[in-house]
Write a protein that holds these residues in place. Structure first.
Motif, PDB file in Angstrom:
ATOM      1  N   UNK A   1      98.857  10.270  42.998  1.00  0.00           N
ATOM      2  CA  UNK A   1      97.785  10.532  43.956  1.00  0.00           C
ATOM      3  C   UNK A   1      96.890  11.630  43.406  1.00  0.00           C
ATOM      4  N   UNK A   2      95.612  11.335  43.318  1.00  0.00           N
ATOM      5  CA  UNK A   2      94.649  12.314  42.843  1.00  0.00           C
ATOM      6  C   UNK A   2      94.345  13.323  43.945  1.00  0.00           C
ATOM      7  N   UNK A   3      93.846  14.506  43.578  1.00  0.00           N
ATOM      8  CA  UNK A   3      93.429  15.466  44.606  1.00  0.00           C
ATOM      9  C   UNK A   3      92.287  14.892  45.443  1.00  0.00           C
TER      10      UNK A   3
ATOM     11  N   UNK B   1      96.253  11.757  33.622  1.00  0.00           N
ATOM     12  CA  UNK B   1      97.162  11.567  32.487  1.00  0.00           C
ATOM     13  C   UNK B   1      98.340  10.680  32.891  1.00  0.00           C
ATOM     14  N   UNK B   2      98.840  10.846  34.121  1.00  0.00           N
ATOM     15  CA  UNK B   2      99.939  10.006  34.602  1.00  0.00           C
ATOM     16  C   UNK B   2      99.489   8.548  34.738  1.00  0.00           C
TER      17      UNK B   2
ATOM     18  N   UNK C   1      85.495   4.322  43.745  1.00  0.00           N
ATOM     19  CA  UNK C   1      85.505   3.236  42.759  1.00  0.00           C
ATOM     20  C   UNK C   1      84.834   3.690  41.473  1.00  0.00           C
ATOM     21  N   UNK C   2      83.741   4.396  41.579  1.00  0.00           N
ATOM     22  CA  UNK C   2      83.080   4.951  40.384  1.00  0.00           C
ATOM     23  C   UNK C   2      84.071   5.768  39.568  1.00  0.00           C
ATOM     24  N   UNK C   3      84.766   6.650  40.241  1.00  0.00           N
ATOM     25  CA  UNK C   3      85.702   7.539  39.556  1.00  0.00           C
ATOM     26  C   UNK C   3      86.836   6.748  38.922  1.00  0.00           C
ATOM     27  N   UNK C   4      87.331   5.735  39.634  1.00  0.00           N
ATOM     28  CA  UNK C   4      88.443   4.956  39.108  1.00  0.00           C
ATOM     29  C   UNK C   4      88.031   4.150  37.881  1.00  0.00           C
ATOM     30  N   UNK C   5      86.846   3.562  37.886  1.00  0.00           N
ATOM     31  CA  UNK C   5      86.376   2.817  36.718  1.00  0.00           C
ATOM     32  C   UNK C   5      86.228   3.744  35.514  1.00  0.00           C
ATOM     33  N   UNK C   6      85.794   4.967  35.754  1.00  0.00           N
ATOM     34  CA  UNK C   6      85.678   5.944  34.663  1.00  0.00           C
ATOM     35  C   UNK C   6      87.067   6.329  34.145  1.00  0.00           C
ATOM     36  N   UNK C   7      88.045   6.424  35.040  1.00  0.00           N
ATOM     37  CA  UNK C   7      89.416   6.738  34.634  1.00  0.00           C
ATOM     38  C   UNK C   7      89.973   5.628  33.746  1.00  0.00           C
TER      39      UNK C   7
ATOM     40  N   UNK D   1      80.478   2.674  27.395  1.00  0.00           N
ATOM     41  CA  UNK D   1      81.245   3.782  27.972  1.00  0.00           C
ATOM     42  C   UNK D   1      82.276   3.286  28.982  1.00  0.00           C
ATOM     43  N   UNK D   2      81.911   2.269  29.772  1.00  0.00           N
ATOM     44  CA  UNK D   2      82.799   1.762  30.809  1.00  0.00           C
ATOM     45  C   UNK D   2      83.747   0.679  30.310  1.00  0.00           C
ATOM     46  N   UNK D   3      83.476   0.130  29.125  1.00  0.00           N
ATOM     47  CA  UNK D   3      84.289  -0.942  28.516  1.00  0.00           C
ATOM     48  C   UNK D   3      84.298  -2.209  29.370  1.00  0.00           C
ATOM     49  N   UNK D   4      83.286  -2.390  30.204  1.00  0.00           N
ATOM     50  CA  UNK D   4      83.252  -3.551  31.081  1.00  0.00           C
ATOM     51  C   UNK D   4      82.692  -4.746  30.333  1.00  0.00           C
ATOM     52  N   UNK D   5      83.546  -5.734  30.134  1.00  0.00           N
ATOM     53  CA  UNK D   5      83.121  -6.939  29.436  1.00  0.00           C
ATOM     54  C   UNK D   5      82.462  -7.925  30.378  1.00  0.00           C
ATOM     55  N   UNK D   6      82.994  -8.037  31.587  1.00  0.00           N
ATOM     56  CA  UNK D   6      82.472  -9.027  32.526  1.00  0.00           C
ATOM     57  C   UNK D   6      82.547  -8.466  33.938  1.00  0.00           C
TER      58      UNK D   6
END
Length: 322
Positions: free
Chosen positions: A123-125, A153-154, A231-237, A280-285
């Protein structure tokens, strides 16, 4: 287009609909006809009628009794990451029987699809950082950043461990739509990923939908706006994980607006730094299926601000009545 995406587009509308007491969706024509058997490529440790997928959610946990953690419709300011399980068929169904049924043009019996449980791993802060002060009045922004770095990191460690057991370094993210409970959305993704051959990693991104009732759409719409930052933050993670080489994202219904807004803001963020957002996001599709977005609004905000630059490829699936 790879088989993975042909199967995905063939199944998403069927799996993402509403209802209860679900059974396994009809066999996609592509799966029934394809030779060699596409399920032969499923890794040995995934050959079970229990489908295990990962999830990220900003739903608030509930106090309901049951196996594992349960998530309701209230919003959480912190993002949780974990794994969840869905069973296809009766408890004693073997892999060979499941494959046969999954390839049959007509099945002799319906196979129930049942959400089983969820286990929260990380769980993130809370975000923004200062909302953590309610838990600890002395906490500082730097301390929150340290906690967040540890949590990320986890997450990366879990992703890396799973990807080391597969021959696909790809992550598939599903953003569900309006009126989907956590369990229902997990059932949708489990079916979709099963018919795709269970490659790489499947991740459910679940936001606080399914308020229900006559006026349930309005609070769901507000929650879809609330979740964009998470969602923005998670895609960056995901993109920051070295083991992840490609990210594929599909959204359905109201989830399409969530994904569109997240990608729009990320494109602005990376472009302002002179970087290529898709790289940067590595989003292929990125897929928008039965998108619940006003056409003129999407033209202005998504088209006008080049959201397509945030992915190598973009697919928009619509129907005549959309």
């Amino acid at each position: 287009m790879r088989r993975w995406w042909r199967v995905l587009l063939a199944t998403v509308v069927i799996t993402a609909g509403g209802g209860c007491g679900r059974t396994l969706m009809p066999t996609p024509n592509l799966i029934a006809a394809e030779e060699p058997n596409p399920f032969d490529a499923v890794p040995a440790d995934r050959r079970s009628n229990v489908v295990e997928i990962l999830y990220a959610t900003d739903r608030q946990p509930t106090d309901e009794a049951g196996p594992g953690v349960t998530y309701g419709v209230l919003r959480s300011k912190s993002l949780a990451f974990g794994r969840t399980r869905v069973r296809i068929g009766p408890p004693d169904m073997g892999w060979d029987a499941l494959v046969a049924a999954s390839r049959a043009e007509r099945r002799s019996r319906s196979l129930p699809v049942r959400y089983l449980d969820a286990e929260e791993l990380v769980r993130l802060p809370k975000w923004p950082w200062y909302t953590n002060i309610g838990d600890d009045p002395t906490i500082t922004e730097e301390q929150v950043r340290v906690l967040e770095d540890e949590a990320i990191a986890d997450i990366h460690a879990h992703l890396t461990e799973i990807l080391e057991t597969t021959d696909r370094d790809e992550v598939f993210v599903f953003v569900h739509g309006f009126n989907n409970t956590f369990g229902y959305a997990a059932e949708s993704l489990a079916q979709l990923w099963h018919f795709a051959g269970r490659p790489g990693i499947a991740i459910l991104y679940s936001w606080p939908a399914a308020r229900g009732g006559l006026f349930g759409y309005n609070p769901d719409r507000e929650s879809s706006q609330f979740t964009v930052s998470h969602l923005k933050h998670f895609l960056a993670i995901l993109a920051a994980c070295d083991a992840v080489k490609r990210v594929d994202v599909i959204s359905h219904s109201r989830g399409a607006d969530v994904l569109g807004e997240a990608l729009r803001e990320l494109r602005i963020h990376y472009s302002a730094q002179g970087k290529d957002p898709a790289v940067e996001l590595k989003i292929r599709h990125a897929v928008f299926a039965a998108a619940d977005i006003d056409l003129e609004v999407s033209t202005m905000r998504l088209g006008g601000e080049r959201v397509g630059d945030a992915a190598e490829h973009m697919t928009i699936y619509t129907g005549a009545g959309d």
